[in-house]
Design a protein around this motif. Structure first.
Motif, PDB file in Angstrom:
ATOM      1  N   GLY A  73       0.792  -1.228   0.000  1.00 48.10           N
ATOM      2  CA  GLY A  73       0.000   0.000   0.000  1.00 48.10           C
ATOM      3  C   GLY A  73       0.816   1.265   0.000  1.00 48.10           C
ATOM      4  O   GLY A  73       0.268   2.359  -0.036  1.00 48.10           O
ATOM      5  N   TYR A  74       2.114   1.154   0.059  1.00 51.57           N
ATOM      6  CA  TYR A  74       3.008   2.302   0.010  1.00 51.57           C
ATOM      7  C   TYR A  74       3.895   2.188  -1.224  1.00 51.57           C
ATOM      8  O   TYR A  74       4.324   1.098  -1.591  1.00 51.57           O
ATOM      9  N   ILE A  75       4.203   3.317  -1.837  1.00 54.64           N
ATOM     10  CA  ILE A  75       5.209   3.350  -2.888  1.00 54.64           C
ATOM     11  C   ILE A  75       6.479   3.843  -2.207  1.00 54.64           C
ATOM     12  O   ILE A  75       6.484   4.902  -1.567  1.00 54.64           O
ATOM     13  N   VAL A  76       7.548   3.056  -2.338  1.00 55.80           N
ATOM     14  CA  VAL A  76       8.815   3.396  -1.699  1.00 55.80           C
ATOM     15  C   VAL A  76       9.925   3.440  -2.741  1.00 55.80           C
ATOM     16  O   VAL A  76       9.830   2.802  -3.794  1.00 55.80           O
ATOM     17  N   ASN A  77      10.979   4.190  -2.438  1.00 57.88           N
ATOM     18  CA  ASN A  77      12.120   4.230  -3.347  1.00 57.88           C
ATOM     19  C   ASN A  77      13.123   3.146  -2.950  1.00 57.88           C
ATOM     20  O   ASN A  77      12.884   2.374  -2.013  1.00 57.88           O
ATOM     21  N   GLN A  78      14.255   3.103  -3.648  1.00 61.93           N
ATOM     22  CA  GLN A  78      15.233   2.050  -3.403  1.00 61.93           C
ATOM     23  C   GLN A  78      15.880   2.144  -2.022  1.00 61.93           C
ATOM     24  O   GLN A  78      16.447   1.175  -1.536  1.00 61.93           O
ATOM     25  N   GLU A  79      15.776   3.298  -1.359  1.00 62.46           N
ATOM     26  CA  GLU A  79      16.299   3.437  -0.003  1.00 62.46           C
ATOM     27  C   GLU A  79      15.248   3.098   1.056  1.00 62.46           C
ATOM     28  O   GLU A  79      15.510   3.188   2.242  1.00 62.46           O
ATOM     29  N   GLY A  80      14.046   2.769   0.604  1.00 63.26           N
ATOM     30  CA  GLY A  80      12.980   2.421   1.536  1.00 63.26           C
ATOM     31  C   GLY A  80      12.182   3.605   2.047  1.00 63.26           C
ATOM     32  O   GLY A  80      11.325   3.446   2.914  1.00 63.26           O
ATOM     33  N   GLN A  81      12.439   4.817   1.521  1.00 62.94           N
ATOM     34  CA  GLN A  81      11.667   5.985   1.939  1.00 62.94           C
ATOM     35  C   GLN A  81      10.254   5.906   1.372  1.00 62.94           C
ATOM     36  O   GLN A  81      10.070   5.533   0.210  1.00 62.94           O
ATOM     37  N   LEU A  82       9.264   6.297   2.183  1.00 66.12           N
ATOM     38  CA  LEU A  82       7.876   6.311   1.733  1.00 66.12           C
ATOM     39  C   LEU A  82       7.664   7.504   0.806  1.00 66.12           C
ATOM     40  O   LEU A  82       7.811   8.649   1.215  1.00 66.12           O
ATOM     41  N   ILE A  83       7.291   7.240  -0.443  1.00 64.83           N
ATOM     42  CA  ILE A  83       7.066   8.296  -1.426  1.00 64.83           C
ATOM     43  C   ILE A  83       5.597   8.709  -1.411  1.00 64.83           C
ATOM     44  O   ILE A  83       5.275   9.879  -1.424  1.00 64.83           O
ATOM     45  N   HIS A  84       4.685   7.746  -1.431  1.00 65.01           N
ATOM     46  CA  HIS A  84       3.267   8.021  -1.218  1.00 65.01           C
ATOM     47  C   HIS A  84       2.548   6.732  -0.841  1.00 65.01           C
ATOM     48  O   HIS A  84       3.124   5.652  -0.895  1.00 65.01           O
ATOM     49  N   SER A  85       1.311   6.886  -0.428  1.00 69.50           N
ATOM     50  CA  SER A  85       0.505   5.741  -0.004  1.00 69.50           C
ATOM     51  C   SER A  85      -0.836   5.787  -0.710  1.00 69.50           C
ATOM     52  O   SER A  85      -1.371   6.864  -0.958  1.00 69.50           O
ATOM     53  N   TYR A  86      -1.361   4.614  -1.013  1.00 67.64           N
ATOM     54  CA  TYR A  86      -2.711   4.560  -1.562  1.00 67.64           C
ATOM     55  C   TYR A  86      -3.651   3.790  -0.643  1.00 67.64           C
ATOM     56  O   TYR A  86      -4.774   3.490  -1.008  1.00 67.64           O
ATOM     57  N   THR A  87      -3.192   3.507   0.581  1.00 66.28           N
ATOM     58  CA  THR A  87      -4.064   2.845   1.553  1.00 66.28           C
ATOM     59  C   THR A  87      -4.153   3.587   2.881  1.00 66.28           C
ATOM     60  O   THR A  87      -5.121   3.423   3.610  1.00 66.28           O
ATOM     61  N   ASN A  88      -3.142   4.373   3.218  1.00 72.18           N
ATOM     62  CA  ASN A  88      -3.145   5.121   4.475  1.00 72.18           C
ATOM     63  C   ASN A  88      -2.986   6.608   4.168  1.00 72.18           C
ATOM     64  O   ASN A  88      -2.170   6.989   3.331  1.00 72.18           O
ATOM     65  N   PHE A  89      -3.748   7.422   4.881  1.00 73.62           N
ATOM     66  CA  PHE A  89      -3.784   8.854   4.587  1.00 73.62           C
ATOM     67  C   PHE A  89      -3.523   9.664   5.846  1.00 73.62           C
ATOM     68  O   PHE A  89      -3.575   9.146   6.955  1.00 73.62           O
ATOM     69  N   ASN A  90      -3.224  10.955   5.662  1.00 72.61           N
ATOM     70  CA  ASN A  90      -2.872  11.846   6.768  1.00 72.61           C
ATOM     71  C   ASN A  90      -1.706  11.284   7.575  1.00 72.61           C
ATOM     72  O   ASN A  90      -1.724  11.281   8.807  1.00 72.61           O
ATOM     73  N   ILE A  91      -0.699  10.792   6.859  1.00 71.27           N
ATOM     74  CA  ILE A  91       0.476  10.225   7.515  1.00 71.27           C
ATOM     75  C   ILE A  91       1.742  10.906   6.996  1.00 71.27           C
ATOM     76  O   ILE A  91       1.780  11.376   5.867  1.00 71.27           O
ATOM     77  N   PRO A  92       2.800  10.943   7.817  1.00 71.46           N
ATOM     78  CA  PRO A  92       4.077  11.470   7.321  1.00 71.46           C
ATOM     79  C   PRO A  92       4.716  10.487   6.350  1.00 71.46           C
ATOM     80  O   PRO A  92       4.552   9.277   6.479  1.00 71.46           O
ATOM     81  N   LEU A  93       5.458  11.027   5.381  1.00 74.31           N
ATOM     82  CA  LEU A  93       6.167  10.208   4.407  1.00 74.31           C
ATOM     83  C   LEU A  93       7.654  10.521   4.502  1.00 74.31           C
ATOM     84  O   LEU A  93       8.167  10.700   5.592  1.00 74.31           O
ATOM     85  N   GLU A  94       8.317  10.618   3.365  1.00 74.85           N
ATOM     86  CA  GLU A  94       9.754  10.892   3.355  1.00 74.85           C
ATOM     87  C   GLU A  94      10.065  12.265   3.931  1.00 74.85           C
ATOM     88  O   GLU A  94       9.250  13.181   3.871  1.00 74.85           O
ATOM     89  N   SER A  95      11.260  12.399   4.487  1.00 75.51           N
ATOM     90  CA  SER A  95      11.704  13.660   5.053  1.00 75.51           C
ATOM     91  C   SER A  95      13.216  13.738   4.906  1.00 75.51           C
ATOM     92  O   SER A  95      13.912  12.751   5.102  1.00 75.51           O
ATOM     93  N   ASP A  96      13.712  14.919   4.525  1.00 72.35           N
ATOM     94  CA  ASP A  96      15.149  15.141   4.392  1.00 72.35           C
ATOM     95  C   ASP A  96      15.516  16.452   5.058  1.00 72.35           C
ATOM     96  O   ASP A  96      14.716  17.394   5.075  1.00 72.35           O
ATOM     97  N   THR A  97      16.726  16.531   5.591  1.00 71.72           N
ATOM     98  CA  THR A  97      17.216  17.748   6.231  1.00 71.72           C
ATOM     99  C   THR A  97      18.500  18.177   5.536  1.00 71.72           C
ATOM    100  O   THR A  97      19.394  17.364   5.307  1.00 71.72           O
ATOM    101  N   TYR A  98      18.563  19.450   5.190  1.00 75.30           N
ATOM    102  CA  TYR A  98      19.732  20.057   4.570  1.00 75.30           C
ATOM    103  C   TYR A  98      20.128  21.252   5.420  1.00 75.30           C
ATOM    104  O   TYR A  98      19.571  22.340   5.258  1.00 75.30           O
ATOM    105  N   GLY A  99      21.056  21.061   6.342  1.00 76.21           N
ATOM    106  CA  GLY A  99      21.387  22.124   7.290  1.00 76.21           C
ATOM    107  C   GLY A  99      20.167  22.415   8.143  1.00 76.21           C
ATOM    108  O   GLY A  99      19.603  21.513   8.764  1.00 76.21           O
ATOM    109  N   ALA A 100      19.707  23.663   8.146  1.00 72.77           N
ATOM    110  CA  ALA A 100      18.522  24.038   8.922  1.00 72.77           C
ATOM    111  C   ALA A 100      17.224  23.798   8.161  1.00 72.77           C
ATOM    112  O   ALA A 100      16.138  23.857   8.743  1.00 72.77           O
ATOM    113  N   LEU A 101      17.313  23.519   6.849  1.00 72.22           N
ATOM    114  CA  LEU A 101      16.115  23.331   6.030  1.00 72.22           C
ATOM    115  C   LEU A 101      15.597  21.896   6.128  1.00 72.22           C
ATOM    116  O   LEU A 101      16.351  20.943   5.930  1.00 72.22           O
TER     117      LEU A 101
END
Length: 166
Positions: free
Chosen positions: A59-87
């Motif tokens: 039910g989740y689409i994931v990339n080769q690193e296993g990060q959640l890209i999107h879901s078609y079964t669960n909603f209102n959930i966090p997915l992938e996240s990246d940090t670049y310095g303070a951003l």
């Protein structure tokens, strides 16, 4: 095979069709860590050729690193996240309800995904004084990505402009 027109969006929200297009196609499959992934090749974000690998994972689409890209079964959930310095760039699925989205190819019922940019040092993300900035993507359950807002941090911070592919 998908072809997306790219639009420039100014600080007032006005869209202008650019001369750039993205095109993406399924090039085959590949095994990563013993798991089969679909290989997508093409241009993304108006940049040069690139390759992306995605797979379905219960039910989740994931990339080769296993990060959640999107879901078609669960909603209102966090997915992938990246940090670049303070951003921080954090993605989340929207509601399960489908939204009618108009793109050049027609009107599609799609799920919303939000990509939220913010800084951990309490400074503004854009030069327009935004502490957070949200970009939206829309995914048709049968087709996939039909609309995507994207921005390069330098442009957002310098002039509050971003782009849309649809």
């Amino acid at each position: 095979y998908w072809v997306y027109d790219i639009y420039d969006v100014d600080a007032d929200g006005n869209e202008t069709l650019s001369t750039t297009q993205d095109s993406v196609y399924v090039a085959g499959d590949s095994i990563v860590n013993g798991i089969s992934h679909t290989v997508y090749e093409g241009t993304f974000f108006g940049l040069g050729e690139s390759i992306r690998l995605y797979r379905d994972s219960s039910g989740y689409i994931v990339n080769q690193e296993g990060q959640l890209i999107h879901s078609y079964t669960n909603f209102n959930i966090p997915l992938e996240s990246d940090t670049y310095g303070a951003l921080v760039i954090a993605s989340e699925m929207g509601d399960e309800a489908l939204t009618a989205v108009t793109v050049p190819a027609g009107v599609f019922d799609a799920w919303e995904k939000r990509v939220v940019l913010y800084k951990t040092d309490d400074t503004d993300v854009t030069s327009c004084g935004d502490e957070t900035f949200t970009l939206k993507e829309y995914l048709d359950p049968e087709i996939g990505l039909i609309y995507q807002e994207f921005g390069f941090t330098g442009q957002l911070q310098a002039s509050c402009v971003y782009r849309i592919s649809k």
